[in-house]
Write a protein that holds these residues in place. Structure first.
Motif, PDB file in Angstrom:
ATOM      1  N   ARG A  62       0.835  -1.234   0.000  1.00  9.10           N
ATOM      2  CA  ARG A  62      -0.079   0.036   0.047  1.00  9.10           C
ATOM      3  C   ARG A  62       0.753   1.116  -0.111  1.00  9.10           C
ATOM      4  NH1 ARG A  62      -5.243  -0.515   2.403  1.00  9.10           N
ATOM      5  NH2 ARG A  62      -4.755   1.529   3.530  1.00  9.10           N
ATOM      6  N   ASN A  63       0.437   2.337  -0.660  1.00 10.73           N
ATOM      7  CA  ASN A  63       1.200   3.560  -0.762  1.00 10.73           C
ATOM      8  C   ASN A  63       0.632   4.665   0.246  1.00 10.73           C
ATOM      9  OD1 ASN A  63       2.599   2.553  -2.998  1.00 10.73           O
ATOM     10  ND2 ASN A  63       0.754   3.278  -4.320  1.00 10.73           N
ATOM     11  N   ILE A  64      -0.265   4.205   1.121  1.00 11.72           N
ATOM     12  CA  ILE A  64      -0.925   5.111   1.988  1.00 11.72           C
ATOM     13  C   ILE A  64      -0.751   4.359   3.554  1.00 11.72           C
ATOM     14  CG2 ILE A  64      -2.138   6.245   0.614  1.00 11.72           C
ATOM     15  CD1 ILE A  64      -4.622   4.831   1.570  1.00 11.72           C
ATOM     16  N   ASP A  65      -0.891   5.185   4.554  1.00 13.89           N
ATOM     17  CA  ASP A  65      -0.933   4.573   5.888  1.00 13.89           C
ATOM     18  C   ASP A  65      -2.134   4.178   6.422  1.00 13.89           C
ATOM     19  OD1 ASP A  65       1.835   5.619   6.007  1.00 13.89           O
ATOM     20  OD2 ASP A  65       1.542   7.454   7.207  1.00 13.89           O
ATOM     21  N   MET A  66      -2.073   3.225   7.097  1.00 16.76           N
ATOM     22  CA  MET A  66      -3.400   2.697   7.528  1.00 16.76           C
ATOM     23  C   MET A  66      -3.676   3.596   8.786  1.00 16.76           C
ATOM     24  SD  MET A  66      -4.378  -1.190   8.977  1.00 16.76           S
ATOM     25  CE  MET A  66      -4.270  -1.858   7.320  1.00 16.76           C
ATOM     26  N   VAL A  67      -5.057   3.756   8.904  1.00 14.25           N
ATOM     27  CA  VAL A  67      -5.639   4.636   9.939  1.00 14.25           C
ATOM     28  C   VAL A  67      -5.917   3.815  11.150  1.00 14.25           C
ATOM     29  CG1 VAL A  67      -8.220   4.187   9.157  1.00 14.25           C
ATOM     30  CG2 VAL A  67      -7.389   6.593  10.414  1.00 14.25           C
ATOM     31  N   ILE A  68      -5.647   4.305  12.310  1.00 11.15           N
ATOM     32  CA  ILE A  68      -6.221   3.820  13.619  1.00 11.15           C
ATOM     33  C   ILE A  68      -7.303   4.753  13.936  1.00 11.15           C
ATOM     34  CG2 ILE A  68      -5.572   3.184  15.841  1.00 11.15           C
ATOM     35  CD1 ILE A  68      -2.785   2.893  15.412  1.00 11.15           C
ATOM     36  N   ASP A  69      -8.904   4.443  13.944  1.00 13.35           N
ATOM     37  CA  ASP A  69      -9.912   5.382  14.173  1.00 13.35           C
ATOM     38  C   ASP A  69     -10.293   5.159  15.484  1.00 13.35           C
ATOM     39  OD1 ASP A  69     -11.015   3.046  13.909  1.00 13.35           O
ATOM     40  OD2 ASP A  69     -11.917   3.742  11.922  1.00 13.35           O
ATOM     41  N   TYR A  70     -11.532   5.843  15.716  1.00 20.71           N
ATOM     42  CA  TYR A  70     -12.144   5.510  17.149  1.00 20.71           C
ATOM     43  C   TYR A  70     -13.369   4.832  16.976  1.00 20.71           C
ATOM     44  CZ  TYR A  70      -9.281   9.275  18.934  1.00 20.71           C
ATOM     45  OH  TYR A  70      -8.357  10.246  19.596  1.00 20.71           O
ATOM     46  N   GLU A  71     -13.495   3.515  17.478  1.00 16.94           N
ATOM     47  CA  GLU A  71     -14.822   2.867  17.462  1.00 16.94           C
ATOM     48  C   GLU A  71     -15.230   2.660  15.960  1.00 16.94           C
ATOM     49  OE1 GLU A  71     -15.864   1.757  20.003  1.00 16.94           O
ATOM     50  OE2 GLU A  71     -15.058   2.972  21.584  1.00 16.94           O
ATOM     51  N   HIS A  72     -14.232   2.143  15.075  1.00 11.80           N
ATOM     52  CA  HIS A  72     -14.433   1.896  13.702  1.00 11.80           C
ATOM     53  C   HIS A  72     -15.260   2.745  12.835  1.00 11.80           C
ATOM     54  CE1 HIS A  72     -12.676  -1.972  14.689  1.00 11.80           C
ATOM     55  NE2 HIS A  72     -13.652  -1.951  15.849  1.00 11.80           N
ATOM     56  N   ALA A  73     -14.950   4.094  13.374  1.00 10.70           N
ATOM     57  CA  ALA A  73     -15.864   5.332  12.718  1.00 10.70           C
ATOM     58  C   ALA A  73     -15.656   4.831  11.237  1.00 10.70           C
ATOM     59  CB  ALA A  73     -15.463   6.421  13.150  1.00 10.70           C
ATOM     60  N   THR A  74     -14.520   4.623  10.757  1.00 16.99           N
ATOM     61  CA  THR A  74     -14.199   4.565   9.247  1.00 16.99           C
ATOM     62  C   THR A  74     -15.322   3.741   8.555  1.00 16.99           C
ATOM     63  OG1 THR A  74     -11.770   5.029   9.702  1.00 16.99           O
ATOM     64  CG2 THR A  74     -12.536   4.109   7.378  1.00 16.99           C
ATOM     65  N   LEU A  75     -15.529   2.514   9.021  1.00 19.90           N
ATOM     66  CA  LEU A  75     -16.272   1.734   8.306  1.00 19.90           C
ATOM     67  C   LEU A  75     -17.741   2.245   8.314  1.00 19.90           C
ATOM     68  CD1 LEU A  75     -15.216  -1.923   9.095  1.00 19.90           C
ATOM     69  CD2 LEU A  75     -15.163  -0.696   7.016  1.00 19.90           C
ATOM     70  N   LYS A  76     -18.202   2.797   9.649  1.00 23.43           N
ATOM     71  CA  LYS A  76     -19.492   3.229   9.995  1.00 23.43           C
ATOM     72  C   LYS A  76     -19.688   4.515   9.146  1.00 23.43           C
ATOM     73  CE  LYS A  76     -19.313   1.809  14.834  1.00 23.43           C
ATOM     74  NZ  LYS A  76     -19.762   2.354  16.216  1.00 23.43           N
ATOM     75  N   SER A  77     -18.812   5.180   8.798  1.00 27.63           N
ATOM     76  CA  SER A  77     -18.970   6.614   7.867  1.00 27.63           C
ATOM     77  C   SER A  77     -19.503   5.972   6.744  1.00 27.63           C
ATOM     78  CB  SER A  77     -17.814   7.278   7.996  1.00 27.63           C
ATOM     79  OG  SER A  77     -16.797   6.807   7.202  1.00 27.63           O
ATOM     80  N   GLN A  78     -19.294   4.950   6.049  1.00 31.22           N
ATOM     81  CA  GLN A  78     -19.447   4.619   4.653  1.00 31.22           C
ATOM     82  C   GLN A  78     -20.975   4.565   4.717  1.00 31.22           C
ATOM     83  OE1 GLN A  78     -17.445   4.253   2.453  1.00 31.22           O
ATOM     84  NE2 GLN A  78     -15.452   4.419   3.675  1.00 31.22           N
ATOM     85  N   VAL A  79     -21.773   4.335   5.855  1.00 37.13           N
ATOM     86  CA  VAL A  79     -23.364   4.065   5.970  1.00 37.13           C
ATOM     87  C   VAL A  79     -23.796   5.473   6.628  1.00 37.13           C
ATOM     88  CG1 VAL A  79     -25.079   2.862   6.732  1.00 37.13           C
ATOM     89  CG2 VAL A  79     -23.030   1.900   6.190  1.00 37.13           C
ATOM     90  N   SER A  80     -23.257   5.893   7.572  1.00 33.76           N
ATOM     91  CA  SER A  80     -23.732   7.200   8.430  1.00 33.76           C
ATOM     92  C   SER A  80     -23.487   8.388   7.793  1.00 33.76           C
ATOM     93  CB  SER A  80     -23.329   7.053   9.829  1.00 33.76           C
ATOM     94  OG  SER A  80     -21.908   7.269   9.831  1.00 33.76           O
ATOM     95  N   GLY A  81     -22.153   8.534   7.059  1.00 31.50           N
ATOM     96  CA  GLY A  81     -21.556   9.737   6.583  1.00 31.50           C
ATOM     97  C   GLY A  81     -21.140  10.679   7.713  1.00 31.50           C
TER      98      GLY A  81
END
Length: 350
Positions: A62-81
């Motif tokens: 991968r060419n980008i760093d992997m995020v450490i987010d809060y409470e899996h907000a990255t996956l949730k944001s795909q649905v909740s925005g």
């Protein structure tokens, strides 16, 4: 995403990983479960060293760093925005597989806000998001989150599938490239953990062998397919050149075979003719019909005729002169021809 691939978030005590000064443990080696007892749809989770090295190799592409987010907000944001702020970052090209430990990050960064949460104990668990199959075998690592409770399963199934599908869409190009790289590494005889320098050295070695074998030149702007086509062309041209000292035209070969056959037939015919003449002279063959039959058989089956004649008995009386007149007065008279000589001559057409 197929039905046989599942996605889940599990949690590990962050303080255990934080004690390691050199690396952050993301997924442990061997059989494990989440702090809440999951998985419930597989007997356990399992990370083998072989699979772990494959996952690490893919992550380091991968060419980008992997995020450490809060409470899996990255996956949730795909649905909740909703926003998905980062708690920290796992640096690209710095993932490692450590035997006996698991998948680790050798270079990571906590942001100030996350550091405060960790130091105060407000966040205690590190939670990787994993893809796994129904046997519990880990297939991929999506990202990592700070969490206190397993929260991903609170998403409705449809939303969870949509979030995972969105992740696949974003990373599809990387996945395809990883499969291609795995294939190329296999064809080059390299392990999946080979470095970029090792891959380039092996590829250049293959190109050099192609050039040496077929007299081609793989230039910087020439594709590998074009080089292979050129090699095939050179090989075909070389095969089309015939050494005249080793080969003759097919017409010459056929003529030689024909003439050799005629010589053999001629020799066989003369042998049989001589044998018939001798047999007529010594009494083995008598009678015009008999002699004619043997001559006819000799045209198609000379070996049969030869064997038959050689088995016939000779007639001694027909091999000797029966009469010869002598003039006692000293004047010799012409030798008379007896009946047997006449018969033989007549039978032979002489």
């Amino acid at each position: 995403m197929t039905d046989s691939v599942l996605v889940a978030q599990c949690s590990f005590d962050l303080t255990a990983s934080s004690d390691q000064a050199d690396y952050l443990v993301l997924v442990p080696e061997g059989v494990f479960r989440g702090v809440d007892g999951r998985p419930f749809d597989a007997p356990h989770w399992l990370l083998t060293p072989e699979r772990g090295r494959q996952i690490v190799a893919a992550l380091n592409q991968r060419n980008i760093d992997m995020v450490i987010d809060y409470e899996h907000a990255t996956l949730k944001s795909q649905v909740s925005g909703e926003p998905a702020p980062a708690a920290g970052w796992l640096k690209s090209e710095n993932f490692r597989y450590i035997d006996g430990v698991g998948i680790c990050s050798a270079k990571f960064e906590w942001l100030d806000k996350a550091k405060g949460y960790i130091e105060s104990g407000e966040y205690k668990y590190l939670s990787p998001v994993l893809f796994y199959n129904k046997l519990g075998e880990i297939l991929a690592l999506i990202n990592v989150a700070l969490t206190n409770t397993p929260a991903l399963d609170q998403l409705p199934e449809a939303k969870l599938a949509a979030a995972a599908q969105e992740y696949f869409a974003q990373n599809n190009e990387d996945l395809i490239m990883n499969e291609f790289l795995k294939l190329m590494l296999q064809k080059l005889g390299l392990a999946e953990t080979a470095s970029e320098q090792e891959v380039l050295a092996a590829a250049n070695s293959v190109f050099t062998k192609i050039d040496g074998a077929f007299g081609t030149t793989v230039s910087t702007d020439q594709t590998l397919a074009a080089a292979i086509d050129k090699a095939i062309e050179v090989k075909a041209a070389a095969n089309s050149q015939v050494d005249p000292t080793q080969y003759v035209p097919i017409a010459v070969y056929r003529e030689a075979v024909t003439e050799a056959g005629k010589a053999v037939v001629g020799a066989k015919t003369k042998e049989i003719d001589d044998l018939i003449v001798a047999a007529c002279s010594d009494g083995r063959l008598t009678g015009q019909a008999t002699i004619a039959w043997y001559k006819e058989q000799a045209k198609t089956n000379p070996d049969f005729v030869k064997a038959q004649i050689e088995e016939l008995p000779k007639i001694a009386a027909l091999t000797q002169r029966q009469t010869e007149q002598t003039n006692l007065g000293g004047n010799h008279q012409p030798k008379t021809v007896d009946d047997i000589d006449q018969q033989v001559s007549a039978q032979l057409g002489l």
